[in-house]
Design an enzyme around this catalytic site. Structure first.
Site, PDB file in Angstrom:
ATOM      1  N   ASP A   1       0.855  -1.194   0.000  1.00 38.60           N
ATOM      2  CA  ASP A   1       0.000   0.000   0.000  1.00 38.60           C
ATOM      3  C   ASP A   1       0.889   1.242   0.000  1.00 38.60           C
ATOM      4  O   ASP A   1       2.102   1.135   0.171  1.00 38.60           O
ATOM      5  CB  ASP A   1      -1.011  -0.004   1.162  1.00 38.60           C
ATOM      6  CG  ASP A   1      -0.376   0.127   2.535  1.00 38.60           C
ATOM      7  OD1 ASP A   1       0.846  -0.124   2.663  1.00 38.60           O
ATOM      8  OD2 ASP A   1      -1.089   0.467   3.493  1.00 38.60           O
TER       9      ASP A   1
ATOM     10  N   TYR B   1       2.989   4.724   0.676  1.00 42.69           N
ATOM     11  CA  TYR B   1       3.678   5.310   1.831  1.00 42.69           C
ATOM     12  C   TYR B   1       2.696   6.223   2.574  1.00 42.69           C
ATOM     13  O   TYR B   1       1.867   6.897   1.966  1.00 42.69           O
ATOM     14  CB  TYR B   1       4.870   6.140   1.371  1.00 42.69           C
ATOM     15  CG  TYR B   1       5.972   5.342   0.710  1.00 42.69           C
ATOM     16  CD1 TYR B   1       6.672   4.361   1.403  1.00 42.69           C
ATOM     17  CD2 TYR B   1       6.335   5.580  -0.613  1.00 42.69           C
ATOM     18  CE1 TYR B   1       7.691   3.639   0.805  1.00 42.69           C
ATOM     19  CE2 TYR B   1       7.359   4.874  -1.221  1.00 42.69           C
ATOM     20  CZ  TYR B   1       8.032   3.897  -0.507  1.00 42.69           C
ATOM     21  OH  TYR B   1       9.046   3.194  -1.110  1.00 42.69           O
TER      22      TYR B   1
ATOM     23  N   PHE C   1       6.678   1.727  -4.352  1.00 42.49           N
ATOM     24  CA  PHE C   1       8.085   1.884  -3.957  1.00 42.49           C
ATOM     25  C   PHE C   1       8.676   3.246  -4.310  1.00 42.49           C
ATOM     26  O   PHE C   1       9.796   3.565  -3.904  1.00 42.49           O
ATOM     27  CB  PHE C   1       8.971   0.768  -4.553  1.00 42.49           C
ATOM     28  CG  PHE C   1       8.633  -0.597  -4.036  1.00 42.49           C
ATOM     29  CD1 PHE C   1       8.987  -0.981  -2.750  1.00 42.49           C
ATOM     30  CD2 PHE C   1       7.939  -1.500  -4.833  1.00 42.49           C
ATOM     31  CE1 PHE C   1       8.678  -2.249  -2.264  1.00 42.49           C
ATOM     32  CE2 PHE C   1       7.611  -2.768  -4.361  1.00 42.49           C
ATOM     33  CZ  PHE C   1       7.988  -3.147  -3.076  1.00 42.49           C
TER      34      PHE C   1
ATOM     35  N   HIS D   1      10.855  -9.742   0.580  1.00 46.49           N
ATOM     36  CA  HIS D   1      10.552  -8.310   0.410  1.00 46.49           C
ATOM     37  C   HIS D   1      11.827  -7.490   0.618  1.00 46.49           C
ATOM     38  O   HIS D   1      12.682  -7.856   1.427  1.00 46.49           O
ATOM     39  CB  HIS D   1       9.474  -7.896   1.425  1.00 46.49           C
ATOM     40  CG  HIS D   1       8.844  -6.586   1.124  1.00 46.49           C
ATOM     41  ND1 HIS D   1       9.401  -5.378   1.498  1.00 46.49           N
ATOM     42  CD2 HIS D   1       7.695  -6.266   0.464  1.00 46.49           C
ATOM     43  CE1 HIS D   1       8.627  -4.383   1.094  1.00 46.49           C
ATOM     44  NE2 HIS D   1       7.592  -4.888   0.466  1.00 46.49           N
TER      45      HIS D   1
END
Length: 219
Positions: free
Chosen positions: A61, A63, A74, A184
Site C-alpha cells: 500500500d 507510503y 516503492f 521483500h
C-alpha cells in the site's frame, strides 16, 4: 485489447467500487488525510498503458508519510528521502549490473514510462497509518488488473516480493509469463535473499529473448 481506462470504467460500475468510493468520501469528510492525492491514485495505470506493460512490480500500500505517496509502488517524488526498501532495491540492482549507480532520488517514473507497472495492491492509505485501507476493496481492483494482464498479455515479467505479493501468483499463468519471487526488500527481510535474487537481470534477459528492449534501470 482493452486499455486501463476501459478497465477502470468497468470496475467503477461494480458494487465493491462504489462502496470503496463511499468509504473514501466519508473518511475525507471526517477530516482524515488520505494519501496519495486524489488525482494520483491511479497514476500507475496512467503512466504505464495496458499494452505497454512489460514488467509488473507489486507493492502493498502507499507510503503514509507526508509528501511520499504519488501513485507508484516503492517510488517517492523528487525531493523526498529515498525510503529504506527502495535503497535495498538499488542495492539489488548494483548486484545485477556492475555499472548501476544508486540514484540520490527515489522517483521511479522513468521505469513506469518504459513499461514497468509499479502497482500497489491497495491504492490509498490514511496518513500515518500503514495498511489502514486494506480490505476496503482495493484488492479486488488490483487482483482484477493482475488477472487481466495474465490473460490478455504474453511474456510479461511479474516480480513478487514478500508473502503479500506472492499470494498473487495464483492469479498469473506461469505458462504465459515469467514469475520471479523473492523476500521483500524491506530492511526486515531483504537479508534473506533479496539482494542476490537477480530479478532485474532475469527480467531484461527474458525481454531480450522475445526481441524486446531491456529496461534501462538507471534513473
Amino acid at each position: 485489447m482493452m486499455g486501463w481506462p476501459d478497465f477502470l470504467q468497468a470496475q467503477s460500475e461494480q458494487p465493491y467500487f462504489r462502496d470503496l468510493q463511499s468509504q473514501l468520501q466519508a473518511a475525507r469528510a471526517q477530516g482524515q488525510l488520505v494519501y496519495p492525492p486524489e488525482a494520483m491514485i491511479f497514476r500507475a495505470f496512467d503512466l504505464t498503458p495496458f499494452d505497454a506493460v512489460r514488467v509488473v512490480i507489486l507493492g502493498q500500500d502507499p507510503y503514509h508519510g507526508a509528501g511520499q505517496a504519488h501513485g507508484l509502488a516503492f517510488s517517492v517524488p523528487h525531493g523526498q528521502a529515498v525510503p529504506p526498501s527502495l535503497k535495498n532495491i538499488y542495492k539489488a540492482l548494483q548486484h545485477d549490473f556492475a555499472d548501476f549507480q544508486p540514484p540520490q532520488h527515489g522517483c521511479l517514473e522513468a521505469w513506469a514510462q518504459q513499461g514497468v507497472l509499479l502497482l500497489n495492491t491497495v491504492l490509498t492509505v490514511q496518513a500515518g497509518q500503514a495498511h489502514s485501507h486494506a480490505s476496503w476493496g482495493w484488492e479486488t481492483l488490483s487482483d482484477a488488473a493482475i488477472s487481466a494482464l495474465s490473460a490478455q498479455r504474453q511474456g510479461l515479467v511479474f516480480m513478487l516480493w514478500g508473502a503479500h505479493a506472492q499470494k498473487k501468483a495464483a492469479l498469473i499463468d506461469p505458462q504465459r509469463h515469467l514469475l520471479l519471487q523473492a523476500p521483500h526488500p524491506s530492511p526486515l527481510s531483504a537479508h534473506r535473499g533479496f539482494f542476490q535474487c537477480w530479478h532485474f537481470a532475469q527480467a531484461n534477459a527474458h525481454l531480450q529473448q522475445q526481441g524486446l528492449p531491456a529496461i534501462d534501470w538507471q534513473i
